[in-house]
Write an enzyme that holds these catalytic residues in place. Structure first.
Site, PDB file in Angstrom:
ATOM      1  N   GLU A 183      50.117  73.988   1.870  1.00 41.01           N
ATOM      2  CA  GLU A 183      48.737  73.871   1.426  1.00 41.01           C
ATOM      3  C   GLU A 183      47.984  72.865   2.284  1.00 41.01           C
ATOM      4  OE1 GLU A 183      49.139  70.857  -2.332  1.00 41.01           O
ATOM      5  OE2 GLU A 183      49.708  72.935  -2.732  1.00 41.01           O
ATOM      6  N   CYS A 184      46.734  73.130   2.487  1.00 38.19           N
ATOM      7  CA  CYS A 184      45.816  72.243   3.189  1.00 38.19           C
ATOM      8  C   CYS A 184      46.381  71.756   4.520  1.00 38.19           C
ATOM      9  CB  CYS A 184      45.423  71.074   2.278  1.00 38.19           C
ATOM     10  SG  CYS A 184      43.893  70.298   2.778  1.00 38.19           S
ATOM     11  N   GLY A 185      46.754  70.531   4.615  1.00 33.09           N
ATOM     12  CA  GLY A 185      47.276  69.998   5.870  1.00 33.09           C
ATOM     13  C   GLY A 185      48.487  70.770   6.356  1.00 33.09           C
ATOM     14  N   MET A 239      47.342  73.926   7.872  1.00 32.65           N
ATOM     15  CA  MET A 239      46.817  73.698   9.202  1.00 32.65           C
ATOM     16  C   MET A 239      47.950  73.566  10.211  1.00 32.65           C
ATOM     17  SD  MET A 239      43.854  71.043   8.051  1.00 32.65           S
ATOM     18  CE  MET A 239      43.756  70.136   9.563  1.00 32.65           C
ATOM     19  N   GLY A 245      47.715  78.184   2.370  1.00 30.97           N
ATOM     20  CA  GLY A 245      46.262  78.222   2.322  1.00 30.97           C
ATOM     21  C   GLY A 245      45.710  76.833   2.129  1.00 30.97           C
TER      22      GLY A 245
END
Lengths: 805, 347
Positions: free
Chosen positions: A663-665, A668, A779
């Site tokens: 998730e998130c970081g 990425m 995501g």
């Protein structure tokens, strides 16, 4: 050049050629006080005896330098007479001194300086006198040595050592037979000798508290090597002492801050008996602490309600000083030997991390959006979450930090998920922090307004005034207490130095940590004087028993054993055949955003968590699943990009079918590229532009200048017509289930995925998110697993299946 | 601060000095008295006036001169010298073992010495017909060293001093048994010498022997006196002594050697004599009120001399003409003192 007075060089000590402790590498500076501590039989005396040449070293060397300017000489190169002029000792064990008087014994110290027949000159006699005076034993001069008490004997022996005019004095448990007064006297003499005459002191002590206070350095001796060596404040914490002495945590602990031994049963008894050593902030306030049970341990049995003193610290708005004061109060509670459990209202990661890392207090998030009161899953309500945390950490008081303004909730609609909502659901008394700078009487209507707005169920009970002067406080307190039914708990004076900068927390550096801790300590010092602690605790105690609908229904597996707040890697469980699947969790300076409850949930499903660092580690640990959370990958993009081995491993594991959740970081990190703009780059030699990430998922992440799709969301699986949903068998979100979370990021990706729909509360906005690709689900949304237990279970189950392959 | 200090310790110091002086004076007086008494006593009565003339003017009847010079004087002097040597030896052993009950006899060293001397004596006299005093002394020394080595070995394995003493007594018994064994199977002539010698008596004293003894003991005394400083430090225990600059290994060697020499000397010339080594240092320390070696060493020597002379006198005259074994007398005098010592300690 700062040469060490005494240098132990790879020293190995032992008896009869058999090594007891090896690898001793210690340098003692001139005038330093160094203390050895450790359990009985650990070898402290052996080390000291080797230093005094009573024992021959089994290996290594000892160097002693005579003068400040001379170079160090090997200890065995000193003649006995030379060594006697440099080093004096004080040992344990009884002496058989026959008819020697105390003065005779003390005068023995002049041995290296008298002539052939050992006759004392007048100068020698004077020195003996002075030494006896220094230990307050002149009146014992003519008494036979074996006729005086143990304490007096020790002092005479110290006088003897002083007479020898050494540059270094070695003492083996000098305080053993002494009562408190003599302990203090002896240690203060040693301290004086060290500071005023620059005499180096090396000793062993059993009393850790005294050792902490007097020593410049402490050496912990245990087992085959030196356990630890350093300044007392650095190395003597509860944990170290527990390991050093093998303390049984059920029985008690060593409180490093106060330097005292805490017995658990005694602790509870004394506090339950209203015998609290607290100071009152304002004089003139009469009254003792009530007989209320302020700190019973939380009820652990499976009952319907839990009794735990608790408080919420809320404010009219951000910037009132809520966080500052909460931290200060938590530290204060720690000092008073409470075991607080901290909570943060809302989804923010940073404050709980702060509590955990800086204060060392367990802390988690309480969010009534994530954990709604009408949740079917009764383990996922705010009271249940609170209760779980309190029980697990054996806390005796809970402090909840509010978020934003007290009544501010999920944006446009009602007061859902506001601090007020949480206070209602957990039935917690609230203390309002009011920034009263530039105000005087007007605080009263402000407070009344807040109080009245609550209508029937008033939770705000107290107020702390921030940024007022000491002089104004009594006046304002009077006004408030006359015109409202709030209690004024105290105030915090204006102090510029009390603010720490950006709370942009990854994993803190030690210097930053110490800095912050010092600031918090200072804050706690101030609060100790300006806060009415009894009122505070009284208020916390008014919290009624909190009804918790059967919150303990699930079987605990790994959740109880390892507090997931640590960075420890679990030991190898090769022997345990029934062990659950292992999930590798990324945790380092780049990835640190995890909800305690999420990790706990995974453990409850049977998973075993093992932590690793995508920045530092070159290899993934042995695992059956991968979890990548949020954090600041952009700040460590360069290092992440350069860690090719790790990236390759991740790709390989994923290609073999290992379940991945990000998730998130973390999301990425799994994509192809991370593009940094000017303001972020340069942190660790990163490319000004593009950093190659794992490349597991298509897409490039770019920084934007504002928060993207910010706020609470509820996720559900998209109805399955489109192509991405085909591989949905691997997704962890089941049909018809909804999981809650939030998004908080400045970065955006070219490919955010479309496997799920995210909907804002109130239903108006929604968007696509989540990439699901074979066994990977990733995501931007941060998810709160307890809002859909099936999600976590599915993930863990997939990991289990993978482990069986 | 100075002025307040000086009178205090100076006062105590002066008191102590006075005490020492008194004790030494008493000892010296006793010494002289014993000499006089001893000279005056004997089976042949010789008036004092004539004694003095014989002593200082060497004038008188050949017979009387012989008696005085050849019999009485050497004996007296030997008693004195060896008495002192015994006291010193005991003192050294007490320092070494850190226990006031240690002594050459009680630790079996004397018996071991005797055994060795017996062996050598029988061998030498059997072969060569005579045994020079030097040979005997060497044999005695060897015997003393062997027994001491044995006691040392035992002392390493036992913690309790009492066990050590028991070991010493056992050694004493064993050595006595061996000696008796040898005596049983030796020639009569050898036995006579041995027996007479083994009784422990000063009756065999002659000038050459006494002279040798005097030299050896004299040198030993000086050596011991020079060790006064480390002995004082050693009284605080080995670790402290080491930390103050005493070379422990060398020091312990010196102690043992000197003690061995002294007790070997005594045993070689007068056979094993008991209790002097324990009783005298004890009494002297009590009289002086201190255990400072620099004072105790000369005092013990004098005390030992006096003690032995007294014992010798009693041995000679108590049941005249039968001469008692000097050990008997020293035991009767010394044992009660040792018992008293033990009782006091346990209090």
């Amino acid at each position: 050049m700062d040469k060490n007075h005494l240098q132990l060089d790879q020293l190995v000590v032992g008896y009869n050629g058999k090594a007891l402790i090896h690898g001793i590498e210690i340098g003692v500076r001139r005038g330093e006080i160094v203390t050895l501590v450790g359990p009985n039989g650990s070898g402290k005396s052996t080390i000291l005896k080797t230093i005094t040449r009573q024992l021959v070293p089994v290996g290594g060397e000892i160097f002693l330098s005579e003068q400040e300017t001379s170079s160090p000489k090997k200890l065995n190169q000193f003649t006995p007479a030379d060594l006697a002029r440099n080093m004096a000792v004080m040992l344990t064990g009884r002496l058989q001194t026959e008819l020697m008087t105390c003065r005779d014994v003390a005068a023995m110290g002049r041995y290296p300086y008298t002539g052939r027949l050992g006759i004392l000159s007048d100068a020698d006699e004077e020195k003996v006198d002075m030494a006896l005076a220094a230990v307050h034993a002149r009146h014992l001069s003519d008494r036979p040595f074996d006729a005086v008490s143990d304490g007096e004997r020790q002092r005479i022996l110290l006088a003897r050592a002083i007479c020898q005019e050494p540059k270094i004095i070695v003492l083996d448990e000098p305080t053993s037979y002494l009562d408190i007064r003599h302990k203090l006297e002896l240690l203060s003499i040693l301290h004086r000798m060290s500071r005023e005459q620059g005499i180096t002191v090396v000793m062993s002590l059993h009393e850790i508290d005294l050792a902490m206070k007097i020593s410049d350095r402490i050496i912990c001796v245990r087992g085959e090597e030196i356990f630890a060596c350093g300044k007392p404040s650095e190395i003597l914490d509860d944990e170290t002492v527990r390991k050093l002495y093998d303390l049984d945590p059920e029985l008690g602990r060593f409180d490093a801050e106060n330097g005292s031994l805490e017995l658990y049963f005694a602790e509870n008894e004394s506090r339950a008996n209203a015998d609290q050593p607290l100071k009152k902030a304002s004089p003139g306030e009469a009254g003792m602490a009530e007989e209320k049970e302020v700190s019973p341990k939380a009820d652990q049995r499976e009952t319907e309600s839990i009794s735990i003193p608790r408080l919420m610290i809320a404010a009219p708005g951000s910037g009132s000083g809520k966080t500052l004061i909460t931290c200060g109060l938590l530290r204060l509670l720690q000092r008073k030997n409470f075991r607080p459990a901290a909570f943060k209202c809302g989804p923010d990661y940073i404050d709980p991390m702060f509590h955990r890392q800086v204060l060392g207090i367990p802390s988690r998030n309480l969010d009534t959006f994530f954990s709604p009161a009408d949740s079917e899953n009764t383990a996922n309500t705010a009271p249940a979450t609170l209760a779980r945390a309190v029980v697990k950490n054996r806390a005796d008081i809970a402090v909840i930090e509010g978020v934003m303004g007290y009544f501010d909730g999920t944006g446009t609609t009602g007061m859902d998920a506001s601090s007020f909502d949480l206070a209602q659901q957990t039935d917690t008394p609230v203390i309002l922090i009011l920034n009263a700078k530039g105000m005087s009487r007007s605080v009263v209507p402000l407070l009344r307004g807040f109080s009245d707005y609550e209508k029937e169920d008033r939770k705000i009970r107290g107020v702390i005034l921030n940024r007022i002067s000491a002089g104004m406080f009594p006046i304002m307190k009077k006004w408030i207490e006359e015109d409202t039914d709030l209690r004024v708990i105290g105030y915090l004076p204006q102090d510029e130095s009390l603010s720490w900068g950006s709370r942009h927390l990854g994993l803190l550096q030690p210097e930053e940590l110490t800095d912050l801790q010092e600031q918090i300590d200072r804050l706690a010092d101030i609060l100790e004087k300006t806060i009415d602690q009894e009122a505070l605790l009284d208020l916390a105690g008014t919290a009624p028993a909190m009804p918790v609908p059967s919150w303990k229904k699930e079987k605990k597996t790994n959740a109880d054993q390892m507090p997931s707040g640590t960075n420890e890697k679990k030991p190898d469980l090769a022997g345990r055949k029934q062990a659950g699947p292992r999930i590798a969790v990324a945790r380092d300076e780049a990835f640190s955003f995890y909800y305690e409850d999420n990790l706990e949930m995974l453990q409850e499903c049977g998973a075993e968590l093992v932590f690793f660092s995508p920045v530092q580690d070159r290899k993934l640990p042995e695992a059956d699943g991968l979890l990548l959370g949020g954090g600041y990958p952009e700040l460590h993009a360069g290092a992440l990009a350069q860690n090719e081995e790790m990236k390759a491993q991740i790709r390989e594991c994923a290609s073999q079918g290992m379940p991945v959740l990000a998730e998130c970081g973390g999301f990425m990190y799994l994509q192809e590229n991370l593009v940094l703009t000017d303001m972020e780059a340069g942190k660790d030699g990163a490319d000004q532009e593009t950093c190659k990430m794992c490349g597991l998922l298509p897409g490039t992440c770019r920084m934007t200048d504002k928060l993207v799709r910010f706020g609470y969301i509820e996720l559900e699986k998209k109805a399955g017509e489109n192509s991405e949903a085909e591989s949905f068998e691997a997704g962890y979100l089941k049909d018809g289930h909804r999981i809650r979370g939030h998004e908080f990021h400045y970065f955006d990706s070219t490919d955010n995925g479309a496997a799920c729909t995210a909907r804002k509360p109130g239903g108006r906005r929604s968007w696509d998110c989540m990439v699901v690709q074979d066994n990977i689900m990733a995501g931007f949304p941060h998810l709160y697993y307890r809002s859909d237990p099936a999600f976590a279970e599915a993930f863990v189950e997939k990991c289990r299946q993978y482990s069986r392959k | 601060m100075d002025n307040l200090q000086r009178p205090e310790y100076a006062h105590a110091k002066a008191l102590r000095r006075t005490r020492y002086t008194v004790v030494f004076a008493a000892l010296a007086a006793a010494f002289l008295a014993m000499i006089i008494l001893n000279i005056n006593t004997g089976s042949v009565s010789i008036p004092v006036a004539r004694i003095l003339r014989i002593l200082f003017l060497r004038q008188g009847e050949a017979n009387e001169v012989s008696i005085i010079w050849k019999i009485r004087m050497p004996r007296i002097l030997q008693a004195a010298i060896l008495g002192g040597a015994l006291a010193l030896s005991g003192f050294l052993l007490q320092t070494f073992f850190g226990n006031p009950i240690a002594g050459p006899f009680v630790l079996g060293i004397s018996s071991g010495t005797k055994m060795c001397v017996a062996v050598v004596m029988i061998l030498l006299i059997g072969r060569f017909g005579t045994a020079s005093s030097w040979a005997l002394i060497l044999a005695a020394f060897a015997g003393a060293m062997i027994s001491t080595a044995f006691i040392l070995a035992v002392s390493r394995s036992v913690r309790h001093m009492a066990a050590l003493l028991v070991a010493g007594i056992m050694i004493g018994y064993i050595c006595s048994a061996v000696t008796e064994f040898l005596v049983t199977f030796a020639e009569d002539s050898d036995i006579v010498n041995l027996h007479g010698w083994s009784q422990g008596s000063f009756s065999g004293a002659d000038w050459s022997g006494t002279g040798t003894a005097a030299i050896i003991v004299g040198i030993a005394f000086v050596c011991v006196f020079l060790l006064a400083k480390p002995i004082g430090a050693y009284q605080m225990g080995e670790e402290y002594a080491r930390s103050m600059g005493v070379n422990i290994k060398r020091f312990r060697m010196e102690l043992i050697l000197l003690s061995g020499v002294l007790s070997a000397c005594v045993t070689a010339f007068a056979g094993p004599i008991s209790f002097v080594g324990i009783a005298v240092p004890f009494l002297v320390k009590r009289a002086l009120g201190t255990s400072k070696p620099i004072v105790v060493i000369p005092a013990a020597f004098l005390g030992g001399a006096v003690f032995c002379m007294v014992s010798d006198l009693i041995a000679r005259m108590a049941f005249s003409p039968t001469e008692l074994n000097i050990s008997t007398v020293t035991s009767i005098l010394g044992a009660p003192i040792v018992i008293y010592m033990l009782i006091r300690r346990n209090r």
